[in-house]
Design an enzyme around this catalytic site. Structure first.
Site, PDB file in Angstrom:
ATOM      1  N   ARG A  54       0.834  -1.206   0.000  1.00 50.42           N
ATOM      2  CA  ARG A  54       0.000   0.000   0.000  1.00 50.42           C
ATOM      3  C   ARG A  54       0.872   1.260   0.000  1.00 50.42           C
ATOM      4  O   ARG A  54       2.021   1.228   0.412  1.00 50.42           O
ATOM      5  CB  ARG A  54      -0.921   0.005   1.224  1.00 50.42           C
ATOM      6  N   LYS A 196      -8.420  -2.612   0.851  1.00 44.97           N
ATOM      7  CA  LYS A 196      -8.349  -1.772   2.048  1.00 44.97           C
ATOM      8  C   LYS A 196      -9.119  -0.465   1.911  1.00 44.97           C
ATOM      9  O   LYS A 196      -9.526   0.123   2.910  1.00 44.97           O
ATOM     10  CB  LYS A 196      -6.887  -1.500   2.406  1.00 44.97           C
ATOM     11  N   HIS A 215     -10.202  -5.088  12.241  1.00 45.40           N
ATOM     12  CA  HIS A 215      -9.114  -5.618  11.422  1.00 45.40           C
ATOM     13  C   HIS A 215      -8.630  -6.887  12.115  1.00 45.40           C
ATOM     14  O   HIS A 215      -7.665  -6.878  12.877  1.00 45.40           O
ATOM     15  CB  HIS A 215      -7.992  -4.581  11.309  1.00 45.40           C
ATOM     16  N   SER A 233       0.563  -7.025  10.312  1.00 43.57           N
ATOM     17  CA  SER A 233       1.228  -7.940   9.379  1.00 43.57           C
ATOM     18  C   SER A 233       2.399  -8.632  10.061  1.00 43.57           C
ATOM     19  O   SER A 233       3.202  -8.000  10.749  1.00 43.57           O
ATOM     20  CB  SER A 233       1.713  -7.153   8.158  1.00 43.57           C
ATOM     21  N   LYS A 237      -1.940 -13.421  12.248  1.00 44.38           N
ATOM     22  CA  LYS A 237      -3.404 -13.276  12.212  1.00 44.38           C
ATOM     23  C   LYS A 237      -4.064 -14.271  11.259  1.00 44.38           C
ATOM     24  O   LYS A 237      -5.041 -14.935  11.610  1.00 44.38           O
ATOM     25  CB  LYS A 237      -3.741 -11.829  11.805  1.00 44.38           C
ATOM     26  N   THR A 238      -3.523 -14.374  10.049  1.00 46.74           N
ATOM     27  CA  THR A 238      -4.084 -15.306   9.061  1.00 46.74           C
ATOM     28  C   THR A 238      -3.716 -16.747   9.402  1.00 46.74           C
ATOM     29  O   THR A 238      -4.554 -17.645   9.394  1.00 46.74           O
ATOM     30  CB  THR A 238      -3.581 -14.952   7.650  1.00 46.74           C
ATOM     31  N   ASP A 252      -9.404 -11.521   7.844  1.00 51.33           N
ATOM     32  CA  ASP A 252      -8.884 -10.147   7.920  1.00 51.33           C
ATOM     33  C   ASP A 252      -9.861  -9.057   8.370  1.00 51.33           C
ATOM     34  O   ASP A 252      -9.462  -8.142   9.063  1.00 51.33           O
ATOM     35  CB  ASP A 252      -8.325  -9.751   6.554  1.00 51.33           C
ATOM     36  N   ARG A 317       2.019 -12.076  -1.734  1.00 50.70           N
ATOM     37  CA  ARG A 317       0.637 -12.316  -1.284  1.00 50.70           C
ATOM     38  C   ARG A 317      -0.079 -13.322  -2.173  1.00 50.70           C
ATOM     39  O   ARG A 317       0.202 -13.432  -3.368  1.00 50.70           O
ATOM     40  CB  ARG A 317      -0.153 -11.006  -1.336  1.00 50.70           C
TER      41      ARG A 317
END
Length: 527
Positions: A54, A196, A215, A233, A237-238, A252, A317
């Site tokens: 981003r 996003k 988030h 990141s 989390k994932t 997410d 990704r």
């Protein structure tokens, strides 16, 4: 209004309009136009040019009478004018003139009470595929009665701007207009900008409906006990939410309403640098036909991905639909969470692998949003650096952080949810000295929490960190890891580094002091 009439109303004279094409059709067009390559495992391999993540410094929100008092204007939510927005919008109109466009119409929000209709207008077929993969896909009946979207994204990464001449900073601009309900993306082909930008919209509109936008990833157990995982990141989390023993809701973005939690999306966007089939089998197997792999290095002949090669970017990704995960909740909905996990990767080696937080402590650590950057990941970073990202997602939190923090505390209290701080980072010393905690260790701790084994555990207080940690966890191979100081060979070095981290927490929280209740202040680390 039919689609052509909508484009006419927008004064966009494009070529052919391809709406909601199938995965196979979008693959064919992407390959034919040279947008990507076909991977050995059937995934679409794409590159996003120089923008491989981003571009927060090029993201703007139009400041007008609608947004002026509602947006938290800061270094994340940069204001721009209606004049600049109109200028860039006209640039997009000219850019799309005569070009074929790829449209995805779908939804964001699995709960029908709160979902919004989203339209993505893309110059590239793979961006339409990205939207199809990430957002909620409509049935033929829903598509036939779709009508006008609530928000529209114009994904025009090929339109490179001219900085000051175009009244922006660089060749890239992401402009959100809340009043006009349009998002303009120019100069960046990174798929995450589409995702996003819409998440930012949800962060704006959901609190007005008493829904907490989060988030976070989420999953649910066989007994219906849901859990949510906040984290920046690299904190897991994932990975941690993709648990073979539980059912994934989403990886997410979620909302927490009066009825429970619900996924905003219909897909996952996972970081895959150094991906291993052995440790992350669900994500590994999801990279197949119907998925996208961004900025990975692959063998030119075999098209096999080298997951260890970060020479293009460490931010490699993959995007895939949630149904690619075998144990997924297809409805995208579950009841109120029993456990909330705040994930951090502490590269200083100071935070414990698990600590139980009060609602006030949860507010403190949620507002702090701490993790650490590693040495070597950025130019000039020679030792771990603390990163504080409010609400574990500052770039997308468009309202005051207190809006989200108070929603969290209120819902925790109302629905009796427990909150845990989980460190997936280092133990026994900082990065370079200590060792990173294994995924297996973290999973065993999470299992103990989720199975209720810590309900009656004895807790000990880590004084300056102001954290309550269990004295022991049944089945844990090395109990010493629960008390960070016990894993350090040099105890004085631990004390010095611990006080340094506490000081960083206190310094960061200064900006919240004016609005913070004393109970929240008292819940944080202090010297």
């Amino acid at each position: 209004m039919d689609l052509q009439s909508w484009f006419n109303q927008k004064q966009i004279s494009c070529g052919k309009i391809f709406r909601n094409l199938s995965v196979a059709e979008l693959y064919e067009i992407s390959l034919e136009k040279g947008e990507g390559k076909l991977g050995a495992n059937g995934t679409l391999l794409v590159r996003t040019g120089k923008r491989t993540g981003r571009s927060p410094e090029d993201r703007f929100v139009v400041q007008d009478e609608y947004s002026k008092d509602a947006v938290d204007w800061n270094k994340v939510n940069l204001p721009t004018t209606e004049e600049v927005y109109n200028h860039i919008y006209n640039r997009i109109r000219s850019f799309l003139n005569g070009k074929d466009v790829y449209v995805f119409d779908g939804f964001v929000g699995a709960d029908e009470k709160y979902r919004i209709k989203v339209r993505v207008v893309a110059e590239k077929a793979w961006h339409a595929l990205f939207a199809r993969t990430l957002f909620l896909r409509p049935t033929p009946e829903q598509l036939a009665s779709f009508g006008e979207p609530d928000f529209c994204v114009f994904a025009c990464g090929g339109l490179k701007l001219e900085g000051e001449k175009d009244k922006v900073k660089t060749d890239t601009a992401i402009i959100l207009n809340l009043k006009e309900k349009n998002i303009l993306i120019c100069g960046s082909e990174y798929g995450g900008e589409i995702k996003k930008s819409i998440f930012t919209v949800m962060n704006f509109i959901m609190p007005e409906q008493n829904v907490m936008p989060m988030h976070c990833s989420a999953n649910v157990g066989k007994e219906g006990d849901s859990a949510i995982f906040f984290g920046l990141s690299g904190t897991g989390k994932t990975t941690l939410s993709a648990d073979p023993e539980r059912y994934l809701i989403g990886d997410d973005e979620h909302g927490w309403s009066e009825d429970g939690i619900f996924n905003f999306e219909g897909g996952c966007y996972a970081k895959i640098i150094k991906l291993r089939k052995e440790s992350e089998p669900l994500i590994y197997s999801a990279i197949r036909f119907g998925s996208i792999a961004e900025n990975v290095v692959y063998d030119a002949s075999t098209r096999e991905i080298d997951f260890d090669d970060g020479s293009i970017t460490e931010n490699t990704r993959t995007t895939y639909p949630v149904e690619f995960i075998p144990n997924v909740v297809l409805s995208g909905k579950a009841g109120h969470p029993k456990n909330i996990f705040l994930l951090t990767a502490d590269a200083f080696g100071i935070l414990p692998p698990v600590a139980k937080l009060t609602p006030e402590g949860a507010m403190y650590h949620f507002l702090s949003g701490y993790t650490a950057k590693l040495a070597g990941t950025e130019v000039g970073v020679v030792e771990p650096q603390a990163t504080f990202s409010t609400c574990f997602g500052a770039p997308f939190m468009i309202r005051s952080p207190w809006v989200y923090a108070r929603l969290l505390a209120d819902k925790m209290k109302k629905h009796s949810a427990d909150c845990w701080l989980i460190n997936t980072g280092w133990s026994g010393g900082p990065y370079g000295v200590g060792k990173r905690m294994s995924i297996e260790l973290t999973r065993s701790i999470l299992s103990a929490v989720l199975d209720g084994k810590l309900k009656n555990a004895k807790f000990v207080k880590l004084e300056k960190l102001n954290l309550m940690v269990p004295e022991a966890i049944e089945g844990l191979e090395d109990q010493r890891v629960l008390i960070p100081e016990h894993t350090w060979a040099d105890k004085s070095a631990y004390q010095q580094k611990m006080e340094h981290l506490v000081g960083l927490f206190m310094k960061n929280f200064e900006r919240f002091k004016a609005q913070a209740d004393h109970t929240v202040l008292e819940a944080g680390p202090k010297l």
